[in-house]
Write a protein that holds these residues in place. Structure first.
Motif, PDB file in Angstrom:
ATOM      1  N   THR A 157      63.854  63.331  50.757  1.00 40.13           N
ATOM      2  CA  THR A 157      63.828  63.594  49.075  1.00 40.13           C
ATOM      3  C   THR A 157      63.486  64.746  48.761  1.00 40.13           C
ATOM      4  O   THR A 157      63.181  65.742  49.304  1.00 40.13           O
ATOM      5  CB  THR A 157      62.812  62.555  48.713  1.00 40.13           C
ATOM      6  N   LEU A 158      63.820  65.197  47.646  1.00 43.67           N
ATOM      7  CA  LEU A 158      63.771  66.262  46.785  1.00 43.67           C
ATOM      8  C   LEU A 158      62.256  66.393  46.390  1.00 43.67           C
ATOM      9  O   LEU A 158      61.254  65.250  45.976  1.00 43.67           O
ATOM     10  CB  LEU A 158      64.315  66.259  45.623  1.00 43.67           C
ATOM     11  N   PRO A 159      61.655  67.568  46.864  1.00 44.67           N
ATOM     12  CA  PRO A 159      60.156  67.849  46.286  1.00 44.67           C
ATOM     13  C   PRO A 159      59.665  67.887  44.962  1.00 44.67           C
ATOM     14  O   PRO A 159      61.002  68.367  44.190  1.00 44.67           O
ATOM     15  CB  PRO A 159      59.837  69.313  46.820  1.00 44.67           C
ATOM     16  N   GLU A 160      58.707  67.164  44.767  1.00 46.64           N
ATOM     17  CA  GLU A 160      58.435  67.241  43.040  1.00 46.64           C
ATOM     18  C   GLU A 160      58.339  68.818  42.545  1.00 46.64           C
ATOM     19  O   GLU A 160      58.455  68.982  41.413  1.00 46.64           O
ATOM     20  CB  GLU A 160      56.980  66.586  42.773  1.00 46.64           C
ATOM     21  N   SER A 161      58.183  69.676  43.296  1.00 45.98           N
ATOM     22  CA  SER A 161      57.709  71.227  42.657  1.00 45.98           C
ATOM     23  C   SER A 161      59.197  71.632  42.299  1.00 45.98           C
ATOM     24  O   SER A 161      59.377  72.444  41.881  1.00 45.98           O
ATOM     25  CB  SER A 161      57.556  72.039  43.832  1.00 45.98           C
ATOM     26  N   LEU A 162      60.410  70.938  42.675  1.00 46.87           N
ATOM     27  CA  LEU A 162      61.721  71.509  42.129  1.00 46.87           C
ATOM     28  C   LEU A 162      61.572  71.292  40.611  1.00 46.87           C
ATOM     29  O   LEU A 162      62.430  72.036  39.945  1.00 46.87           O
ATOM     30  CB  LEU A 162      62.749  70.491  42.631  1.00 46.87           C
ATOM     31  N   GLY A 163      60.846  70.512  39.887  1.00 43.50           N
ATOM     32  CA  GLY A 163      60.882  70.118  38.526  1.00 43.50           C
ATOM     33  C   GLY A 163      59.638  70.951  37.738  1.00 43.50           C
ATOM     34  O   GLY A 163      59.764  70.905  36.434  1.00 43.50           O
ATOM     35  N   THR A 164      58.925  71.961  38.787  1.00 43.22           N
ATOM     36  CA  THR A 164      57.854  72.392  37.955  1.00 43.22           C
ATOM     37  C   THR A 164      57.977  74.193  37.775  1.00 43.22           C
ATOM     38  O   THR A 164      57.003  74.824  37.753  1.00 43.22           O
ATOM     39  CB  THR A 164      56.513  72.141  38.763  1.00 43.22           C
TER      40      THR A 164
ATOM     41  N   THR B   9      65.347  59.751  44.688  1.00 40.63           N
ATOM     42  CA  THR B   9      65.996  60.100  43.073  1.00 40.63           C
ATOM     43  C   THR B   9      65.398  61.601  42.678  1.00 40.63           C
ATOM     44  O   THR B   9      64.742  61.908  43.386  1.00 40.63           O
ATOM     45  CB  THR B   9      65.180  59.154  42.225  1.00 40.63           C
ATOM     46  N   ILE B  10      66.027  62.037  41.741  1.00 43.08           N
ATOM     47  CA  ILE B  10      65.877  63.198  41.216  1.00 43.08           C
ATOM     48  C   ILE B  10      64.428  63.299  40.425  1.00 43.08           C
ATOM     49  O   ILE B  10      64.102  62.349  39.706  1.00 43.08           O
ATOM     50  CB  ILE B  10      66.691  63.680  40.337  1.00 43.08           C
ATOM     51  N   PRO B  11      63.625  64.291  40.766  1.00 41.22           N
ATOM     52  CA  PRO B  11      62.432  64.287  40.278  1.00 41.22           C
ATOM     53  C   PRO B  11      62.502  64.542  38.623  1.00 41.22           C
ATOM     54  O   PRO B  11      63.467  64.996  38.022  1.00 41.22           O
ATOM     55  CB  PRO B  11      61.652  65.669  40.575  1.00 41.22           C
ATOM     56  N   ARG B  12      61.744  63.777  38.026  1.00 40.53           N
ATOM     57  CA  ARG B  12      61.934  63.496  36.563  1.00 40.53           C
ATOM     58  C   ARG B  12      61.872  64.642  35.789  1.00 40.53           C
ATOM     59  O   ARG B  12      62.686  65.101  34.604  1.00 40.53           O
ATOM     60  CB  ARG B  12      60.943  62.526  35.676  1.00 40.53           C
ATOM     61  N   ALA B  13      61.114  65.490  36.077  1.00 39.70           N
ATOM     62  CA  ALA B  13      61.047  67.212  35.388  1.00 39.70           C
ATOM     63  C   ALA B  13      62.362  67.858  35.320  1.00 39.70           C
ATOM     64  O   ALA B  13      62.558  68.563  34.414  1.00 39.70           O
ATOM     65  CB  ALA B  13      60.050  67.966  35.933  1.00 39.70           C
ATOM     66  N   VAL B  14      63.255  67.765  36.577  1.00 38.44           N
ATOM     67  CA  VAL B  14      64.410  68.193  36.653  1.00 38.44           C
ATOM     68  C   VAL B  14      65.413  68.102  35.576  1.00 38.44           C
ATOM     69  O   VAL B  14      66.324  68.991  35.096  1.00 38.44           O
ATOM     70  CB  VAL B  14      65.096  67.928  38.128  1.00 38.44           C
ATOM     71  N   ALA B  15      65.398  66.822  35.153  1.00 34.84           N
ATOM     72  CA  ALA B  15      66.127  66.501  34.049  1.00 34.84           C
ATOM     73  C   ALA B  15      66.076  67.526  32.853  1.00 34.84           C
ATOM     74  O   ALA B  15      66.987  67.721  31.900  1.00 34.84           O
ATOM     75  CB  ALA B  15      66.033  65.041  33.550  1.00 34.84           C
ATOM     76  N   ASN B  16      65.032  68.101  32.564  1.00 35.17           N
ATOM     77  CA  ASN B  16      64.868  68.965  31.489  1.00 35.17           C
ATOM     78  C   ASN B  16      65.096  70.446  31.837  1.00 35.17           C
ATOM     79  O   ASN B  16      64.922  71.292  30.915  1.00 35.17           O
ATOM     80  CB  ASN B  16      63.256  68.916  31.069  1.00 35.17           C
ATOM     81  N   LEU B  17      65.647  70.614  32.872  1.00 31.63           N
ATOM     82  CA  LEU B  17      65.933  72.431  33.197  1.00 31.63           C
ATOM     83  C   LEU B  17      67.031  72.739  32.639  1.00 31.63           C
ATOM     84  O   LEU B  17      67.941  72.066  32.606  1.00 31.63           O
ATOM     85  CB  LEU B  17      65.686  72.334  34.747  1.00 31.63           C
TER      86      LEU B  17
END
Length: 222
Positions: free
Chosen positions: A155-162, A184-192
């Protein structure tokens, strides 16, 4: 006894050289690894700028760029690297901004977890290698992550969206296609602010294939 200035950095560069088959690299000139007097000044390419000639290499290895006595860039792409990336070497290179080991199909093993300790890292490029395993946690300044056409899984690390959007200029560039990622894609990535392709959307219950496909950006260029 007093350590020679830059000795830890030299040892880290030497570990990378030895672990990735440096003696068979395509571009290894100025890596004076057999000389006992090898210094960080020998290893570092400290370029200078002029309006007429642009950036010019002055000395040192062309694929190690330094600012002062700090290693900032490791550009080992398309250089016949084999073997694996040595984990402990990267924690001794805290100032590195840019790592490119792409287009080395003999490079295998995993991405070191120590990459998370490289708090100044802005770009990690490993596409078209045989690197496998999971994508580790990465620092919050990484704006360019290109790991396509490798053998990554999990899976993708949560850090990807931070990511810290104030840490650099330009949009974020993530190219992850051609792997066996799941989840799934970390939710924070959707806002990048992604540079290419449509902005990914995240919905609960998305299948692994659907969610990861949304991050397959720019793969045709490889």
């Amino acid at each position: 006894s007093t350590l020679r200035p830059g000795l830890a950095l030299l040892n880290a560069l030497l570990a990378i050289f030895n672990s990735t088959g440096g003696r068979k690299w395509k571009h290894k000139q100025d890596w004076k690894v057999d000389e006992t007097s090898w210094t960080l000044e020998d290893a570092c390419n400290v370029p200078t700028w002029s309006a007429s000639d642009g950036w010019q290499r002055q000395q040192g290895a062309e694929n190690v760029v330094c600012v002062g006595d700090h290693v900032w860039y490791l550009t080992l792409n398309n250089n016949d690297l084999t073997g694996t990336l040595p984990a402990n070497a990267f924690q001794a290179l805290p100032d590195v901004r840019y790592i490119d080991v792409s287009h080395n199909q003999g490079l295998s093993g995993t991405l070191p977890s120590q990459l998370a300790l490289m708090t100044n890292l802005r770009a990690l490029i490993t596409h078209n290698t045989a690197i496998s395993g999971t994508l580790p946690t990465i620092g919050h300044k990484v704006r360019q992550l290109e790991v396509a056409l490798s053998r990554l899984s999990g899976t993708l690390p949560e850090s990807l969206g931070t990511i810290d959007l104030g840490s650099g200029h330009g949009a974020v560039r993530y190219i992850l296609c051609g792997n066996k990622l799941s989840g799934t894609i970390p939710r924070a990535v959707a806002n990048l602010p992604l540079r290419e392709g449509r902005r990914p959307t995240v919905s609960s219950g998305a299948t692994p294939e659907t969610s990861i496909d949304m991050l397959r950006l720019g793969c045709s260029q490889f």
